[in-house]
Design a protein around this motif. Structure first.
Motif, mmCIF file in Angstrom:
data_model
loop_
_atom_site.group_PDB
_atom_site.id
_atom_site.type_symbol
_atom_site.label_atom_id
_atom_site.label_comp_id
_atom_site.label_asym_id
_atom_site.label_seq_id
_atom_site.Cartn_x
_atom_site.Cartn_y
_atom_site.Cartn_z
ATOM 1 N N ASP A 56 -4.380 14.894 0.280
ATOM 2 C CA ASP A 56 -3.922 14.849 1.674
ATOM 3 C C ASP A 56 -4.419 13.590 2.382
ATOM 4 O O ASP A 56 -3.680 12.955 3.150
ATOM 5 C CB ASP A 56 -4.414 16.094 2.424
ATOM 6 C CG ASP A 56 -3.685 17.356 1.990
ATOM 7 O OD1 ASP A 56 -2.570 17.226 1.436
ATOM 8 O OD2 ASP A 56 -4.224 18.459 2.188
ATOM 9 N N ILE A 57 -5.670 13.214 2.132
ATOM 10 C CA ILE A 57 -6.236 12.004 2.741
ATOM 11 C C ILE A 57 -5.480 10.768 2.258
ATOM 12 O O ILE A 57 -5.163 9.861 3.041
ATOM 13 C CB ILE A 57 -7.743 11.894 2.417
ATOM 14 C CG1 ILE A 57 -8.518 12.978 3.156
ATOM 15 C CG2 ILE A 57 -8.279 10.507 2.783
ATOM 16 C CD1 ILE A 57 -9.992 13.062 2.781
ATOM 17 N N LEU A 58 -5.173 10.742 0.965
ATOM 18 C CA LEU A 58 -4.453 9.595 0.408
ATOM 19 C C LEU A 58 -3.033 9.511 0.970
ATOM 20 O O LEU A 58 -2.525 8.416 1.243
ATOM 21 C CB LEU A 58 -4.409 9.685 -1.122
ATOM 22 C CG LEU A 58 -5.756 9.618 -1.851
ATOM 23 C CD1 LEU A 58 -5.555 9.737 -3.352
ATOM 24 C CD2 LEU A 58 -6.493 8.315 -1.527
ATOM 25 N N LYS A 59 -2.393 10.640 1.149
ATOM 26 C CA LYS A 59 -1.027 10.650 1.684
ATOM 27 C C LYS A 59 -0.978 10.111 3.114
ATOM 28 O O LYS A 59 0.008 9.487 3.522
ATOM 29 C CB LYS A 59 -0.463 12.073 1.653
ATOM 30 C CG LYS A 59 -0.067 12.548 0.269
ATOM 31 C CD LYS A 59 0.486 13.969 0.331
ATOM 32 C CE LYS A 59 0.937 14.456 -1.044
ATOM 33 N NZ LYS A 59 1.445 15.858 -1.007
ATOM 34 N N LYS A 60 -2.037 10.357 3.869
ATOM 35 C CA LYS A 60 -2.061 9.931 5.276
ATOM 36 C C LYS A 60 -2.450 8.470 5.456
ATOM 37 O O LYS A 60 -2.309 7.926 6.554
ATOM 38 C CB LYS A 60 -3.035 10.810 6.057
ATOM 39 C CG LYS A 60 -2.588 12.270 6.177
ATOM 40 C CD LYS A 60 -3.642 13.121 6.865
ATOM 41 C CE LYS A 60 -3.232 14.591 6.933
ATOM 42 N NZ LYS A 60 -4.286 15.433 7.536
ATOM 43 N N ASN A 61 -2.943 7.834 4.402
ATOM 44 C CA ASN A 61 -3.381 6.432 4.499
ATOM 45 C C ASN A 61 -2.170 5.507 4.451
ATOM 46 O O ASN A 61 -1.445 5.451 3.445
ATOM 47 C CB ASN A 61 -4.351 6.110 3.361
ATOM 48 C CG ASN A 61 -5.103 4.806 3.601
ATOM 49 O OD1 ASN A 61 -4.506 3.764 3.820
ATOM 50 N ND2 ASN A 61 -6.423 4.880 3.562
ATOM 51 N N SER A 62 -1.952 4.761 5.516
ATOM 52 C CA SER A 62 -0.761 3.904 5.626
ATOM 53 C C SER A 62 -0.824 2.674 4.723
ATOM 54 O O SER A 62 0.190 1.996 4.517
ATOM 55 C CB SER A 62 -0.583 3.451 7.078
ATOM 56 O OG SER A 62 -1.737 2.729 7.522
ATOM 57 N N ASN A 63 -2.005 2.360 4.174
ATOM 58 C CA ASN A 63 -2.135 1.183 3.296
ATOM 59 C C ASN A 63 -1.745 1.486 1.853
ATOM 60 O O ASN A 63 -1.593 0.566 1.051
ATOM 61 C CB ASN A 63 -3.582 0.676 3.315
ATOM 62 C CG ASN A 63 -4.005 0.174 4.674
ATOM 63 O OD1 ASN A 63 -3.378 -0.718 5.225
ATOM 64 N ND2 ASN A 63 -5.052 0.760 5.238
ATOM 65 N N ILE A 64 -1.588 2.761 1.531
ATOM 66 C CA ILE A 64 -1.303 3.163 0.149
ATOM 67 C C ILE A 64 0.202 3.284 -0.062
ATOM 68 O O ILE A 64 0.900 3.981 0.677
ATOM 69 C CB ILE A 64 -2.004 4.492 -0.180
ATOM 70 C CG1 ILE A 64 -3.523 4.305 -0.140
ATOM 71 C CG2 ILE A 64 -1.562 5.015 -1.539
ATOM 72 C CD1 ILE A 64 -4.314 5.578 -0.357
ATOM 73 N N SER A 65 0.677 2.592 -1.095
ATOM 74 C CA SER A 65 2.096 2.644 -1.437
ATOM 75 C C SER A 65 2.399 3.884 -2.271
ATOM 76 O O SER A 65 3.372 4.597 -2.013
ATOM 77 C CB SER A 65 2.495 1.383 -2.205
ATOM 78 O OG SER A 65 3.807 1.482 -2.699
ATOM 79 N N SER A 66 1.586 4.153 -3.283
ATOM 80 C CA SER A 66 1.764 5.327 -4.141
ATOM 81 C C SER A 66 0.472 5.587 -4.905
ATOM 82 O O SER A 66 -0.391 4.711 -4.998
ATOM 83 C CB SER A 66 2.930 5.123 -5.111
ATOM 84 O OG SER A 66 2.740 3.948 -5.876
#
Length: 373
Positions: A56-66
């Motif tokens: 969930d934390i990774l999904k909310k991070n706008s810097n992460i593409s996938s």
């Protein structure tokens, strides 16, 4: 002869360094997709804790593409009378968004992820095992040792066993040798892990250059239970080896240039001996000894300049020839790579110029001619 020796040494050094630079770029391309921009692991064990919260934390991070969850373990794989130890990497369906390994497949197709036992196999491993490839092909068997204690009475007490079907073949390129890519579910079944578990999460960033800042931000959010590494950190040992090799190459060729400059020293000494009588006459006529020594120094300097320029020109021509034709090959269908860049010109000019100027200056001062009485 001194100029020719300098020219040959500089040309040879330029060619070798350009080839090494090309090999460095080739290695960089080969490992470009070996590690993700960021890799997230547990610092307390193999399995990532609180994986749902972490995702969930990774999904909310706008810097992460996938990002993709992975598990990697050693297994024994057998087919017919052939067997080998392999690295089985379980990945989810998002893996190719992080590492586009599907683009490297040269035979077959990437697993559809409809079935947990469809796999992608490294070509050298497949050659040794002779596992057929394709949807209607025969299956191979992978065995994973079971953890735990107890009395062993049959094979099932020792190993978890699964049948696998190879759908495609990819090149290992020295980095993924003996590797099998499979759906994550296959590893979870072999290891008796919960369905949502993973050992690592590999992350692709929208801007790879921001890896350090994104890492720091994620580390603050996730806490000390997690270890996050960048691609540069994952490849640190490899690049340390490459840089060490580069330093040794420069040192060896600096020694070659130094030895070559002894030809220059010999040329200056022979010039002094050959023009000894004329030099005595000039000294008698009032020509300053300092100026005479400068003549020998500038003569040596001209030899050095000629050797450097002609050597770089010849080296560049040969490198361009190799780059455009691939005439010299390291292996079949693999010509020696070439990378011509300004740093190589600067380094070579600096090394050859430094030793050339020092030798010219030292040996031009050896003239002991005195004024005639």
């Amino acid at each position: 002869l001194a100029a020719i020796a300098m020219m040959v040494a500089v040309a040879a050094m330029f060619i070798i360094i350009s080839v090494f630079s090309g090999l460095e770029d080739l290695n960089r391309d080969m490992i470009a997709n070996l590690h993700a921009d960021l890799t997230l692991k547990s610092s307390t064990g193999k399995t990532i804790p609180d994986i749902t919260k972490t995702v969930d934390i990774l999904k909310k991070n706008s810097n992460i593409s996938s990002f993709s969850k992975t598990i990697e373990e050693k297994v024994y794989i057998s087919y017919g009378d052939n067997g080998d130890i392999a690295t089985l990497r379980g990945v989810d369906s998002a893996y190719i968004s992080v590492n586009p390994i599907n683009k490297d497949i040269f035979y077959g197709t990437y697993p559809s992820f409809q079935y947990s036992n469809e796999v992608l196999m490294e070509n050298m491993l497949n050659n040794r095992l002779s596992v057929p490839v394709g949807g209607n092909a025969d299956h191979a068997t992978v065995l994973m040792p079971k953890s735990g204690t107890g009395i062993i009475s049959k094979e099932e007490d020792i190993f978890n066993k699964k049948e696998i079907f190879v759908t495609g073949i990819f090149p290992g390129n020295g980095q993924l040798d003996n590797t099998i890519i499979s759906p994550l579910e296959l590893l979870q079944e072999l290891l008796d892990l919960p369905k949502n578990s993973a050992y690592e999460i590999v992350i692709k960033l929208k801007k790879p250059e921001t890896a350090d800042s994104v890492k720091e931000n994620l580390q603050n959010q996730l806490g000390e239970k997690f270890t996050i590494t960048t691609k540069k950190e994952e490849n640190a040992a490899f690049w340390k080896m490459i840089n060490t090799e580069k330093v040794f190459i420069y040192l060896i060729f600096a020694l070659v240039i130094l030895i070559t400059t002894f030809n220059l020293a010999g040329a200056i000494i022979i010039l002094q001996l050959d023009k000894r009588e004329q030099a005595k006459s000039l000294i008698s006529l009032g020509f300053p000894l300092k100026n005479l020594r400068n003549v020998y120094f500038y003569t040596g300097l001209l030899i050095v300049i000629f050797g450097i320029i002609s050597g770089l020109v010849i080296g560049s021509i040969l490198c361009i020839f190799q780059w455009s034709t691939g005439f010299f090959a390291a292996a079949p269908n693999l010509p020696f790579p070439i990378n011509i860049n300004l740093n190589n010109y600067f380094i070579l000019t600096s090394i050859a110029g430094f030793f050339g100027i020092i030798v010219s200056w030292v040996f031009s001062k050896l003239n002991k001619i005195k004024k005639k009485k």
